[in-house]
Write a protein that holds these residues in place. Structure first.
Motif, PDB file in Angstrom:
ATOM      1  N   GLU A 174       0.823  -1.212   0.000  1.00  0.00           N
ATOM      2  CA  GLU A 174       0.000   0.000   0.000  1.00  0.00           C
ATOM      3  C   GLU A 174       0.854   1.257   0.000  1.00  0.00           C
ATOM      4  N   LYS A 175       1.976   1.218   0.756  1.00  0.00           N
ATOM      5  CA  LYS A 175       2.879   2.364   0.759  1.00  0.00           C
ATOM      6  C   LYS A 175       3.473   2.592  -0.617  1.00  0.00           C
ATOM      7  N   SER A 176       3.837   1.509  -1.276  1.00  0.00           N
ATOM      8  CA  SER A 176       4.394   1.607  -2.615  1.00  0.00           C
ATOM      9  C   SER A 176       3.370   2.176  -3.581  1.00  0.00           C
ATOM     10  N   ASP A 177       2.121   1.671  -3.513  1.00  0.00           N
ATOM     11  CA  ASP A 177       1.057   2.192  -4.369  1.00  0.00           C
ATOM     12  C   ASP A 177       0.800   3.652  -4.076  1.00  0.00           C
ATOM     13  N   SER A 178       0.835   4.054  -2.807  1.00  0.00           N
ATOM     14  CA  SER A 178       0.601   5.438  -2.431  1.00  0.00           C
ATOM     15  C   SER A 178       1.658   6.349  -3.036  1.00  0.00           C
ATOM     16  N   ALA A 179       2.910   5.931  -3.001  1.00  0.00           N
ATOM     17  CA  ALA A 179       3.988   6.730  -3.577  1.00  0.00           C
ATOM     18  C   ALA A 179       3.805   6.879  -5.071  1.00  0.00           C
ATOM     19  N   GLN A 203       0.969   6.675  -6.793  1.00  0.00           N
ATOM     20  CA  GLN A 203      -0.178   7.537  -7.042  1.00  0.00           C
ATOM     21  C   GLN A 203       0.157   9.001  -6.786  1.00  0.00           C
ATOM     22  N   PHE A 204       0.958   9.257  -5.750  1.00  0.00           N
ATOM     23  CA  PHE A 204       1.343  10.628  -5.437  1.00  0.00           C
ATOM     24  C   PHE A 204       2.166  11.229  -6.582  1.00  0.00           C
ATOM     25  N   VAL A 205       3.123  10.478  -7.080  1.00  0.00           N
ATOM     26  CA  VAL A 205       3.955  10.957  -8.184  1.00  0.00           C
ATOM     27  C   VAL A 205       3.108  11.174  -9.430  1.00  0.00           C
ATOM     28  N   ASP A 206       2.199  10.233  -9.715  1.00  0.00           N
ATOM     29  CA  ASP A 206       1.321  10.380 -10.881  1.00  0.00           C
ATOM     30  C   ASP A 206       0.516  11.674 -10.806  1.00  0.00           C
ATOM     31  N   ARG A 207       0.018  11.997  -9.613  1.00  0.00           N
ATOM     32  CA  ARG A 207      -0.850  13.159  -9.445  1.00  0.00           C
ATOM     33  C   ARG A 207      -0.092  14.477  -9.584  1.00  0.00           C
ATOM     34  N   HIS A 208       1.164  14.509  -9.135  1.00  0.00           N
ATOM     35  CA  HIS A 208       1.892  15.781  -9.089  1.00  0.00           C
ATOM     36  C   HIS A 208       2.916  15.963 -10.205  1.00  0.00           C
ATOM     37  N   LEU A 209       3.215  14.905 -10.924  1.00  0.00           N
ATOM     38  CA  LEU A 209       4.275  15.009 -11.925  1.00  0.00           C
ATOM     39  C   LEU A 209       3.874  15.888 -13.104  1.00  0.00           C
ATOM     40  N   ASP A 210       2.652  15.769 -13.574  1.00  0.00           N
ATOM     41  CA  ASP A 210       2.218  16.539 -14.742  1.00  0.00           C
ATOM     42  C   ASP A 210       2.327  18.049 -14.528  1.00  0.00           C
ATOM     43  N   PRO A 211       1.734  18.611 -13.454  1.00  0.00           N
ATOM     44  CA  PRO A 211       1.861  20.070 -13.272  1.00  0.00           C
ATOM     45  C   PRO A 211       3.298  20.521 -13.052  1.00  0.00           C
ATOM     46  N   LEU A 212       4.110  19.686 -12.408  1.00  0.00           N
ATOM     47  CA  LEU A 212       5.515  20.037 -12.210  1.00  0.00           C
ATOM     48  C   LEU A 212       6.249  20.105 -13.541  1.00  0.00           C
ATOM     49  N   LEU A 213       6.066  19.092 -14.383  1.00  0.00           N
ATOM     50  CA  LEU A 213       6.766  19.048 -15.655  1.00  0.00           C
ATOM     51  C   LEU A 213       6.296  20.154 -16.599  1.00  0.00           C
ATOM     52  N   ALA A 259       6.361   7.948   1.178  1.00  0.00           N
ATOM     53  CA  ALA A 259       7.720   7.456   0.922  1.00  0.00           C
ATOM     54  C   ALA A 259       7.959   7.495  -0.587  1.00  0.00           C
ATOM     55  N   MET A 260       8.339   8.671  -1.106  1.00  0.00           N
ATOM     56  CA  MET A 260       8.505   8.832  -2.548  1.00  0.00           C
ATOM     57  C   MET A 260       9.570   7.901  -3.105  1.00  0.00           C
ATOM     58  N   GLY A 286       9.842   8.803  -8.241  1.00  0.00           N
ATOM     59  CA  GLY A 286       9.890   9.651  -7.054  1.00  0.00           C
ATOM     60  C   GLY A 286      11.293   9.767  -6.506  1.00  0.00           C
ATOM     61  N   LEU A 287      12.035   8.667  -6.531  1.00  0.00           N
ATOM     62  CA  LEU A 287      13.415   8.684  -6.056  1.00  0.00           C
ATOM     63  C   LEU A 287      14.274   9.596  -6.916  1.00  0.00           C
ATOM     64  N   ARG A 288      14.129   9.493  -8.215  1.00  0.00           N
ATOM     65  CA  ARG A 288      14.918  10.335  -9.120  1.00  0.00           C
ATOM     66  C   ARG A 288      14.490  11.799  -9.034  1.00  0.00           C
TER      67      ARG A 288
END
Length: 281
Positions: free
Chosen positions: A52-57, A59-69, A130-131, A137-139
């Motif tokens: 679940e922690k892995s899935d949460s990370a 999902q978090f990256v998926d949600r925020h990556l587009d506006p950041l990029l 836990a990104m 997320g790590l990169r």
């Protein structure tokens, strides 16, 4: 005992240690015991939590990556446009003026603010996630660490974060019109933007110009790595010819040699190796 529960236990460190130590047969023989059932249940619950922690990370990256990029892409595009003419379009700007009459200068200020706002969103909201569980997320975290590094950042870390905070709204980042109005009318807002405005007003100097170019190279590499197919960003050529030998070495040996070792095509951003000038006899 369900097979997937047994499998979950074997995937844990405890299960692996038992198998590696030759306890596999004893484990199988004990499957019918109540204590073993309890151990497997605990192991399965632990496996679920980690999943679940892995899935949460992810999902978090998926949600925020587009506006950041998207914010990063616009910033790199503007930096590249100004760099083609060595930032001459903003050389005459005086940062003490409370009115933003130079549109190139105003848009560069705005694009930095939008990018840092997105970085700040991820930094603050990602504290509970836990990104590093997600490879992207790590990169992404490594890129953030690099951009905030003492020799790469263009402002002290706390001031960069203050700019990001001032640009954040409940709906995202400020619009351009909202930014200009806040800068020209609100002293408190202008207070946090002025350090960035002062830096950007000094692009006629080689030092500040090269700092901007190095910062832009790192953001450019981040875009290419996290959006390799350029589904939401534009594929842009780099401008290694604008880098001095000193900047080339800093990027090659420190940025890509220490912080961003996973970026393989560094020559795309900095060009081929540069030789030391020959000494005259």
């Amino acid at each position: 005992m369900p097979a997937f529960v047994v499998y979950a236990f074997l995937c844990t460190e405890v299960g692996q240690q038992m198998v590696d130590a030759g306890w596999g047969q004893l484990f199988v023989a004990a499957l019918g015991g109540g204590s073993t059932v309890k151990i497997l249940d605990i192991a399965y619950q632990e496996w679920r939590k980690r999943r679940e922690k892995s899935d949460s990370a992810e999902q978090f990256v998926d949600r925020h990556l587009d506006p950041l990029l998207k914010a990063a892409d616009e910033l790199v595009g503007k930096l590249r446009s100004l760099a083609e003419d060595d930032f001459k379009a903003i050389h005459s700007v005086t940062p003490d003026d409370s009115r933003l009459e130079n549109h190139d200068f105003a848009s560069l200020l705005y694009l930095f603010g939008c990018f840092w706002a997105q970085v700040e969103v991820i930094r603050q909201e990602g504290m509970s996630v836990a990104m590093a569980k997600d490879e992207r997320g790590l990169r992404l975290q490594k890129f953030f660490d690099c951009l905030e590094g003492r020799r790469v950042r263009i402002l002290p870390r706390v001031l960069q974060r203050a700019v990001g905070e001032t640009f954040r709204t409940e709906k995202g980042a400020k619009t351009f019109v909202e930014f200009v109005a806040a800068f020209e009318e609100t002293e408190g807002f202008r207070r946090w933007i002025m350090p960035l405005a002062t830096f950007l007003s000094r692009t006629e100097h080689t030092t500040e110009r090269q700092q901007l170019l190095q910062y832009g190279v790192v953001v450019h590499a981040m875009i290419d790595l996290l959006d390799p197919t350029h589904s939401i960003t534009r594929e842009r050529p780099s401008m290694p010819n604008k880098l001095t030998t000193k900047s080339w070495r800093a990027l090659n040996y420190r940025v890509f040699g220490v912080y961003l070792t996973f970026v393989k095509d560094r020559q795309k951003y900095i060009g081929p190796p540069r030789r030391r000038p020959e000494r005259k006899g």
